[in-house]
Write a protein that holds these residues in place. Structure first.
Motif, PDB file in Angstrom:
ATOM      1  N   SER A  31       0.809  -1.097  -0.060  1.00 57.33           N
ATOM      2  CA  SER A  31       0.104   0.317   0.248  1.00 57.33           C
ATOM      3  C   SER A  31       0.991   1.144   0.179  1.00 57.33           C
ATOM      4  O   SER A  31       0.573   2.045  -0.882  1.00 57.33           O
ATOM      5  N   ARG A  32       2.020   1.403   0.779  1.00 55.98           N
ATOM      6  CA  ARG A  32       2.890   2.419   0.843  1.00 55.98           C
ATOM      7  C   ARG A  32       3.508   2.617  -0.240  1.00 55.98           C
ATOM      8  O   ARG A  32       3.477   3.608  -1.077  1.00 55.98           O
ATOM      9  N   LEU A  33       4.166   1.639  -0.823  1.00 59.30           N
ATOM     10  CA  LEU A  33       4.983   1.629  -2.183  1.00 59.30           C
ATOM     11  C   LEU A  33       4.108   2.237  -3.387  1.00 59.30           C
ATOM     12  O   LEU A  33       4.400   2.829  -4.366  1.00 59.30           O
ATOM     13  N   SER A  34       2.766   1.563  -3.307  1.00 56.81           N
ATOM     14  CA  SER A  34       1.744   1.990  -4.539  1.00 56.81           C
ATOM     15  C   SER A  34       1.681   3.549  -4.394  1.00 56.81           C
ATOM     16  O   SER A  34       1.322   4.194  -5.598  1.00 56.81           O
ATOM     17  N   ALA A  93       3.492  -0.662 -11.202  1.00 57.94           N
ATOM     18  CA  ALA A  93       2.625  -1.687 -10.651  1.00 57.94           C
ATOM     19  C   ALA A  93       3.272  -2.323  -9.344  1.00 57.94           C
ATOM     20  O   ALA A  93       4.541  -2.563  -9.548  1.00 57.94           O
ATOM     21  N   ILE A  94       2.654  -2.318  -8.195  1.00 59.53           N
ATOM     22  CA  ILE A  94       3.299  -3.131  -7.189  1.00 59.53           C
ATOM     23  C   ILE A  94       2.622  -4.385  -6.566  1.00 59.53           C
ATOM     24  O   ILE A  94       1.092  -3.899  -6.462  1.00 59.53           O
ATOM     25  N   PHE A  95       3.008  -5.301  -6.714  1.00 56.93           N
ATOM     26  CA  PHE A  95       2.024  -6.563  -6.243  1.00 56.93           C
ATOM     27  C   PHE A  95       2.872  -7.678  -5.557  1.00 56.93           C
ATOM     28  O   PHE A  95       4.216  -7.498  -5.822  1.00 56.93           O
ATOM     29  N   GLN A  96       2.192  -8.466  -4.905  1.00 57.31           N
ATOM     30  CA  GLN A  96       3.002  -9.601  -4.150  1.00 57.31           C
ATOM     31  C   GLN A  96       3.089 -10.719  -5.260  1.00 57.31           C
ATOM     32  O   GLN A  96       2.139 -11.046  -5.961  1.00 57.31           O
ATOM     33  N   SER A  97       4.318 -11.252  -5.455  1.00 54.96           N
ATOM     34  CA  SER A  97       4.634 -12.019  -6.622  1.00 54.96           C
ATOM     35  C   SER A  97       5.014 -13.352  -6.048  1.00 54.96           C
ATOM     36  O   SER A  97       4.885 -14.531  -6.965  1.00 54.96           O
ATOM     37  N   ARG A  98       5.148 -13.482  -4.801  1.00 56.45           N
ATOM     38  CA  ARG A  98       5.461 -14.907  -4.298  1.00 56.45           C
ATOM     39  C   ARG A  98       5.126 -14.749  -2.542  1.00 56.45           C
ATOM     40  O   ARG A  98       5.486 -13.673  -2.044  1.00 56.45           O
TER      41      ARG A  98
END
Length: 198
Positions: A51-54, A61-66
């Motif tokens: 949320s902060r990085l976004s 795009a900031i998302f959890q990839s693993r």
């Protein structure tokens, strides 16, 4: 800059507090996909960090990839800039209109059983994929008629644009099919403020 062929770079951290300053992160991400690998980051911490990085890296795009018990990865992916999208606003709007019209025409002909044999069809529930034998144009069309930007699936739009020769100027904006197309549609939707595609 086209980041589609860039190899992901990895930055290993233990927790969020180990991250370098945001400007340094931005610089590292500008050359392509950056993957933050955390060895001790809880799921709540991960959500808060995304949320902060976004907010701080709003053209990424900031998302959890693993996600796993041993490590969590968060990907930072540079997107097409708002300035480039705005510079191609008219071409993008034409592409959106072309996608909506092509979807409607193909679905109409398919349902009326008058579709040309040049099209192969894969009907799979709420959508139907049409591929033109000659041009290779690929249209993933929803059975529900598209009237607003918010109804367009980013990935389907990217595939259509990239397989439609006359839409090359818009295709060149899309390095990462889903994420860049989502960014384009988001910017266009904000500018349209509820206006219809047509």
């Amino acid at each position: 800059m086209n980041h589609a062929t860039s190899t992901p770079r990895f930055l290993d951290c233990q927790t969020a507090s180990d991250l370098c300053p945001i400007e340094q992160l931005r610089g590292q991400a500008e050359s392509g996909q950056l993957v933050l690998r955390f060895s001790a980051l809880g799921s709540d911490e991960s959500t808060a960090l995304i949320s902060r990085l976004s907010r701080e890296l709003d053209e990424h795009a900031i998302f959890q990839s693993r996600f796993g018990s041993d490590s969590q990865w968060i990907t930072i992916l540079p997107l097409v800039s708002k300035a480039r999208i705005q510079a191609h606003r008219q071409a993008i709007h034409q592409a959106m209109r072309a996608y909506a019209q092509t979807c409607a025409e193909l679905i109409g002909k398919y349902e009326a059983d008058v579709l040309s044999q040049e099209w192969t069809v894969d009907d799979h529930g709420e959508h139907c994929q049409f591929v033109h034998a000659g041009s290779g144009q690929t249209v993933e069309a929803p059975f529900e008629r598209l009237t607003h930007t918010s109804q367009i699936d980013p990935y389907f739009f990217a595939v259509f644009v990239k397989s439609t020769a006359e839409l090359k100027p818009v295709a060149e904006l899309i390095a990462h099919d889903f994420h860049d197309a989502a960014r384009i549609l988001e910017v266009m939707a904000a500018e349209a403020a509820g206006q219809s595609i047509g």
